[in-house]
Design a protein around this motif. Structure first.
Motif, short mmCIF file in Angstrom:
data_model
loop_
_atom_site.label_atom_id
_atom_site.label_comp_id
_atom_site.label_asym_id
_atom_site.label_seq_id
_atom_site.Cartn_x
_atom_site.Cartn_y
_atom_site.Cartn_z
N GLY A 98 63.39 30.00 17.59
CA GLY A 98 63.69 29.66 16.19
C GLY A 98 64.99 28.88 16.07
N LEU A 99 65.43 28.75 14.79
CA LEU A 99 66.62 27.96 14.51
C LEU A 99 67.87 28.55 15.17
CD1 LEU A 99 67.20 25.40 12.85
CD2 LEU A 99 67.87 26.89 10.96
N GLY A 100 67.85 29.90 15.37
CA GLY A 100 69.01 30.57 15.97
C GLY A 100 69.36 29.96 17.32
N GLY A 101 68.35 29.66 18.12
CA GLY A 101 68.59 29.07 19.44
C GLY A 101 69.29 27.72 19.32
N PHE A 102 68.97 26.98 18.27
CA PHE A 102 69.58 25.66 18.07
C PHE A 102 71.04 25.79 17.61
CE2 PHE A 102 65.20 24.67 18.38
CZ PHE A 102 65.13 23.35 18.82
N THR A 103 71.29 26.86 16.82
CA THR A 103 72.68 27.08 16.38
C THR A 103 73.54 27.46 17.58
OG1 THR A 103 71.78 27.86 14.30
CG2 THR A 103 74.08 28.39 14.72
N LYS A 104 72.95 28.28 18.44
CA LYS A 104 73.69 28.68 19.66
C LYS A 104 73.94 27.44 20.54
CE LYS A 104 73.49 31.96 23.42
NZ LYS A 104 72.62 31.75 24.56
N CYS A 105 72.92 26.61 20.62
CA CYS A 105 73.04 25.37 21.42
C CYS A 105 74.17 24.51 20.84
CB CYS A 105 71.70 24.63 21.37
SG CYS A 105 71.70 23.00 22.09
N TYR A 106 74.23 24.43 19.50
CA TYR A 106 75.28 23.62 18.87
C TYR A 106 76.67 24.15 19.24
CZ TYR A 106 78.46 21.84 15.38
OH TYR A 106 79.56 21.26 14.79
N GLU A 107 76.82 25.47 19.14
CA GLU A 107 78.14 26.06 19.44
C GLU A 107 78.54 25.77 20.89
OE1 GLU A 107 77.36 30.03 18.23
OE2 GLU A 107 77.53 29.47 16.10
N GLN A 108 77.55 25.86 21.76
CA GLN A 108 77.83 25.59 23.18
C GLN A 108 78.22 24.12 23.37
OE1 GLN A 108 74.54 27.27 25.30
NE2 GLN A 108 75.65 27.26 27.25
N CYS A 109 77.52 23.21 22.66
CA CYS A 109 77.82 21.77 22.79
C CYS A 109 79.25 21.47 22.34
CB CYS A 109 76.85 20.93 21.94
SG CYS A 109 75.20 20.83 22.65
N VAL A 110 79.70 22.16 21.28
CA VAL A 110 81.07 21.92 20.80
C VAL A 110 82.06 22.33 21.89
CG1 VAL A 110 82.82 22.58 19.09
CG2 VAL A 110 80.46 22.15 18.36
N LYS A 111 81.83 23.53 22.45
CA LYS A 111 82.76 24.04 23.48
C LYS A 111 82.73 23.14 24.70
CE LYS A 111 82.58 28.93 22.41
NZ LYS A 111 81.55 29.94 22.59
N LEU A 112 81.53 22.74 25.11
CA LEU A 112 81.42 21.92 26.33
C LEU A 112 81.98 20.51 26.11
CD1 LEU A 112 77.94 23.06 27.66
CD2 LEU A 112 80.19 23.51 28.66
N SER A 113 81.82 19.99 24.90
CA SER A 113 82.37 18.66 24.61
C SER A 113 83.88 18.71 24.75
CB SER A 113 82.03 18.21 23.18
OG SER A 113 80.65 18.09 23.05
N ASN A 114 84.48 19.75 24.19
CA ASN A 114 85.94 19.84 24.26
C ASN A 114 86.43 20.10 25.68
OD1 ASN A 114 87.23 19.36 21.59
ND2 ASN A 114 85.58 20.76 21.01
N ALA A 115 85.65 20.90 26.41
CA ALA A 115 86.04 21.15 27.80
C ALA A 115 85.98 19.84 28.60
CB ALA A 115 85.12 22.19 28.43
N PHE A 116 84.93 19.06 28.36
CA PHE A 116 84.80 17.78 29.07
C PHE A 116 85.96 16.85 28.68
CE2 PHE A 116 83.51 13.35 29.07
CZ PHE A 116 83.07 13.18 30.37
#
Ligand code: 4NP
Length: 574
Positions: A547-565
């Motif tokens: 469901g949408l929850g998985g996409f929200t989790k994916c978004y949060e991970q993308c923000v963290k990974l973008s900043n780490a990169f």
């Protein structure tokens, strides 16, 4: 005691040859005219002596040089070439000795010198061409480039050499600048017969080097002025000390291992480019191009005495879409490309050889929201293929109305790789995780003021090629005010040489990338798990079947990974 004077006849042949080889070729010719012994050595049947004499000069070794189109030279005629060069040097030093029938030959020789030079391995490499240094010294005062030409052919050759050489002292004169602007901004020089570009007005498609030289002059003066302004304002240091539209930037840039005969993007089209353009006030342009003035009456140049030009630059990522065989040039096919900036300005064009084997760039450009092409451009690659001199030409409107604006542009100063962060995010379908990652990373970079980054995404599978991002990805992005626009595509072989980083969403995609046939030991791209930029080294789970929850989790991970990169590769946040 009787002193025993050594006579030249007594010297061994090797010593005589050595004496000649350390002499100027001009003196070698003289010596061989007055001494039979020398003549015997110099005019022996083989080219051995001439090759050695050529290589003893401060010139590039022609065996290491490539041509304008990046081909290696074959069949070098050492004696003939060296004699032509020395004759050209003599004529430049004293033009009164030039025989009328020699005038074009001398210019051709000088052009051969600057178009047959060794390539550089990387854009950042220091220039290394001896021919360039020699020519810069020979033509230093510019006097030879400013001589009156006596025929159409001579005018074209001289203008071409001048365009390669760059600005001369006389190009700094106000009158010369007026003359060049008057040419560049005259509508009369843009007609359908010359495809509204710097080509001959006879419809032959040949380059008009006089037009090119005027464009280079107008453009280089603007570039130099802008640099001077920046220096005065104490802004960031200028990227180069000499104007990039000059000989020092003419060496081809051909990375080790790149075989242009096998590379579809032989012209180095794909990448991030800085496109600069200039234009004059539209009202002044209309006054100058007085439509009521008969064609045979010259236009009045007075307006250029204090006309102002506007000079601007944009960064644009250009991507190759496909290549088409060119029967006249089997190893230099036509390259079709697209480019876009911020999703709302795009260009479409091609690169193709002209009948005189020059590299022609054509494009039409427009604002995406209006949905139609507005501008078009015609330009020629200057310097050898993939040089840092860039691509120089003229732009106008697609309607070619006499009331429309025109100007000069330069797609040059290709941004150097080290200034760019070019990365590809990869998942399976390229509709859920990676388009979200692409959008989020771009957004996080923008928040930090980082603009010299290019992000794209792709999938290891082909099932969704051409699809928009999944609706749930779009929903989560818009909830978080992250602009997203992407059309799914599959990873391709070229990605491994054009991207600096390829970041996989999970271990399975990482494996597919590592096994991809386009990847090799020499590939430029660093292929990694995106999660490896954080200590937990976690994959991004596939949210497609949830469901949408998985996409929200994916978004949060993308923000963290973008900043780490960004922290690791571009630098920590202030
Ligand atoms: P993505 O998600 O790899 O994040 O784009 C998926 C999209 C489609 C499918 C699987 C994963 N699929 O099986 O169609």
């Amino acid at each position: 005691m009787v002193s025993s004077a050594v006579r030249i006849n007594d010297l061994p042949a090797e010593v005589l040859e050595h004496i000649l080889l350390i002499s100027d070729p001009f003196d070698v010719a003289r010596a061989s005219q007055v001494c039979r012994l020398f003549r015997g050595l110099v005019y022996a049947d083989d080219e051995h002596f001439w090759r050695a004499l050529y290589l003893a000069q401060p010139f590039d070794d022609p065996r290491e040089a490539v041509t304008y189109l990046g081909n290696h030279r074959t069949g070098i005629k050492w004696r003939e070439e060296l004699q032509r060069i020395i004759r050209a040097r003599t004529v430049v030093h004293n033009v009164t000795v030039c025989r009328p029938e020699e005038r074009c030959q001398v210019l051709r020789t000088l052009l051969d010198m600057v178009t047959n030079i060794p390539p550089l391995p990387f854009p950042e490499s220091e220039p290394t061409s001896h021919n360039v240094l020699w020519m810069q010294t020979l033509l230093q005062d510019g006097a030879f480039l400013d001589l009156e030409s006596q025929s159409h052919e001579e005018r074209q050759l001289r203008a071409r050499l001048h365009t390669w050489f760059g600005l001369t002292d006389r190009d700094g004169l106000a009158a010369k600048r007026i003359d060049s602007r008057a040419y560049v901004y005259s509508q009369r020089n843009y007609r359908s017969l010359n495809s509204f570009g710097p080509y001959a007005l006879d419809g032959s498609g040949l380059v008009n080097w006089e037009h090119m030289q005027k464009l280079a002059h107008v453009f280089a003066r603007n570039l130099v002025e802008r640099e001077e302004e920046e220096e005065e304002e104490g802004e960031e240091e200028v990227a180069f000390e000499v104007c990039s539209l000059s000989l020092a930037f003419c060496q081809a840039v051909i990375p080790p291992g790149l075989d242009l005969d096998r590379e579809s993007d032989w012209a180095g089209v794909e990448g991030l480019w800085r496109i600069s353009y200039c234009f004059m006030d539209h009202r002044e342009l209309l006054i100058y191009n007085d439509l009521n003035s008969p064609e045979d009456v010259p236009l009045d140049h007075a307006i250029f005495e204090d006309a102002k030009e506007t000079f601007s630059s944009i960064n644009l990522f250009i991507r190759v879409i496909n290549v088409e065989q060119d029967p006249d040039h089997p190893t230099r096919p036509k390259i079709n490309y697209v480019g876009e900036m911020d999703g709302n300005f795009s260009i479409v064009g091609y690169v193709k050889l002209t009948p005189d084997n020059q590299i022609r760039w054509h494009f039409v450009a427009g604002n995406g929201d209006q949905g139609r092409a507005v501008w078009c451009g015609e330009a020629i690659s200057m310097g050898n293929v993939r040089s840092r001199y860039g691509v120089l030409g003229a732009w106008s409107t697609t309607l070619h109305d006499p009331q429309d604006p025109i100007g000069a542009h330069d797609c040059g100063e290709r941004l150097l790789q080290r200034l760019i962060y070019d990365l590809l995010i990869v998942c399976l379908g390229n509709i859920c995780r990676s388009p979200m990652g692409e959008a989020v990373l771009r957004n996080e970079a923008l928040k930090r003021g980082i603009t010299d980054i290019h992000v794209d995404s792709a999938g290891t599978a082909s099932a969704h090629v051409g699809d928009d991002p999944d609706e749930r990805t779009i929903t989560v992005c818009s909830t978080n005010d992250v602009p997203i626009s992407h059309s799914a595509r599959q990873v391709r072989a070229r990605d491994f040489s054009s991207f600096d980083y390829i970041l996989a969403a999970d271990a399975s995609n990482l494996r597919s990338l590592e096994r991809h046939p386009g990847r090799s030991e020499e590939s430029k791209a660093a292929v990694k798990l995106w999660g490896s930029y954080l200590p937990d080294n976690k994959p991004i789970q596939d949210p497609y079947y949830g469901g949408l929850g998985g996409f929200t989790k994916c978004y949060e991970q993308c923000v963290k990974l973008s900043n780490a990169f960004l922290d690791e590769v571009v630098g920590k946040k202030d």
